[in-house]
Design a protein around this motif. Structure first.
Motif, PDB file in Angstrom:
ATOM      1  N   MET A   1       0.824  -1.190   0.000  1.00 14.66           N
ATOM      2  CA  MET A   1       0.000   0.000   0.000  1.00 14.66           C
ATOM      3  C   MET A   1       0.870   1.256   0.000  1.00 14.66           C
ATOM      4  N   TYR A   2       1.919   1.231   0.846  1.00 14.04           N
ATOM      5  CA  TYR A   2       2.810   2.390   0.923  1.00 14.04           C
ATOM      6  C   TYR A   2       3.545   2.589  -0.399  1.00 14.04           C
ATOM      7  N   GLY A   5       1.238   4.014  -3.024  1.00 13.44           N
ATOM      8  CA  GLY A   5       0.965   5.438  -2.805  1.00 13.44           C
ATOM      9  C   GLY A   5       2.121   6.325  -3.216  1.00 13.44           C
ATOM     10  N   THR A   6       3.350   5.881  -2.952  1.00  9.04           N
ATOM     11  CA  THR A   6       4.498   6.718  -3.304  1.00  9.04           C
ATOM     12  C   THR A   6       4.761   6.690  -4.810  1.00  9.04           C
ATOM     13  N   THR A   9       2.271   8.994  -6.451  1.00 15.82           N
ATOM     14  CA  THR A   9       2.570  10.382  -6.081  1.00 15.82           C
ATOM     15  C   THR A   9       3.751  10.909  -6.888  1.00 15.82           C
ATOM     16  N   PHE A 136      -9.009   9.382  -7.891  1.00 11.56           N
ATOM     17  CA  PHE A 136      -8.882   8.505  -6.728  1.00 11.56           C
ATOM     18  C   PHE A 136     -10.120   7.639  -6.535  1.00 11.56           C
ATOM     19  N   CYS A 143     -10.015   5.732  -2.965  1.00  9.88           N
ATOM     20  CA  CYS A 143      -8.666   5.488  -2.444  1.00  9.88           C
ATOM     21  C   CYS A 143      -8.566   5.924  -0.980  1.00  9.88           C
ATOM     22  N   PRO A 144      -8.158   5.026  -0.079  1.00 13.84           N
ATOM     23  CA  PRO A 144      -8.053   5.403   1.335  1.00 13.84           C
ATOM     24  C   PRO A 144      -6.860   6.316   1.618  1.00 13.84           C
ATOM     25  N   GLY A 145      -5.919   6.408   0.677  1.00  9.14           N
ATOM     26  CA  GLY A 145      -4.716   7.208   0.903  1.00  9.14           C
ATOM     27  C   GLY A 145      -4.737   8.569   0.244  1.00  9.14           C
ATOM     28  N   THR A 147      -5.710  11.585   1.138  1.00  8.72           N
ATOM     29  CA  THR A 147      -5.208  12.718   1.924  1.00  8.72           C
ATOM     30  C   THR A 147      -3.699  12.654   2.060  1.00  8.72           C
ATOM     31  N   PHE A 148      -3.178  11.461   2.360  1.00  7.39           N
ATOM     32  CA  PHE A 148      -1.731  11.279   2.460  1.00  7.39           C
ATOM     33  C   PHE A 148      -1.046  11.630   1.136  1.00  7.39           C
ATOM     34  N   ALA A 149      -1.560  11.058   0.051  1.00  6.29           N
ATOM     35  CA  ALA A 149      -0.925  11.232  -1.259  1.00  6.29           C
ATOM     36  C   ALA A 149      -0.914  12.696  -1.697  1.00  6.29           C
TER      37      ALA A 149
END
Length: 202
Positions: A1-2, A5-6, A9, A136, A143-145, A147-149
């Protein structure tokens, strides 16, 4: 998942920088906004991002024109349904083409043009409430990520344009910048972006 996301991004950031280099007026306006908001501080922080409306417009336009996952994540219907007169049975796997939706001339004026000002005149954004822009996804399966992304992406973009100026290598013209897309699950540039970076001095 991480890792996912990266990767998306960094892909979005590369596309954004390519579009900014192709549009020097947009680059200059964005640099001016970021430098005005940050003023004499050393670093950009998350609170600064809320004041950067032009940066938000650039973010929206970059995600519209270059969604990192163009076909989103496949969905499987849990019940029979009808879409535009077509019967779709339960168990069917469905792909949403976010890339095509975001370039639909019925939804967007000049859809192939990078024109971030369109988002200064509307409430549409990438958060899944407006189905003409869904990089997203939307709804409970979005996509749950997100906000992070977007926070990581916007901080990175703001820091880049705050601290550096960019130009193409070997005196290349803007028109020579290749923005071809590669094929795959994520939509990378076919040819990596190569730029000459110089530090910004006040």
């Amino acid at each position: 998942m991480y890792a996912g996301g990266t990767d998306t991004t960094s892909t979005t950031l590369e596309w954004t920088m390519a579009e900014l280099i192709r549009n020097p007026r947009t680059m200059k306006t964005l640099q001016n906004e970021v430098r005005e908001v940050v003023k004499n501080k050393v670093e950009v922080d998350e609170d600064d991002l809320e004041k950067m409306l032009y940066l938000k417009a650039v973010t929206n336009e970059s995600l519209r024109l270059h969604p990192p996952i163009p076909l989103l994540v496949p969905r499987e219907l849990t019940q029979d349904t009808k879409v535009l007169g077509y019967d779709i049975i339960s168990g069917t796997r469905v792909l949403m083409n976010a890339w095509a939706i975001a370039r639909d001339s019925l939804l967007w004026e000049k859809p192939e043009q990078f024109y971030q000002e369109r988002f200064l005149e509307t409430n549409i954004d990438y958060k899944g409430l407006y189905f003409e822009l869904i990089p997203f996804g939307a709804g409970r399966r979005g996509c749950p990520g997100v906000t992070f992304a977007t926070t990581v992406y916007e901080l990175a973009l703001a820091k880049l344009v705050l601290n550096f100026n960019f130009e193409l290598p070997n005196g290349a013209k803007i028109e020579q910048l290749d923005v071809s897309e590669s094929s795959g699950l994520t939509m990378h540039k076919k040819f990596p972006l190569l730029v000459v970076v110089s530090p910004h001095t006040c």
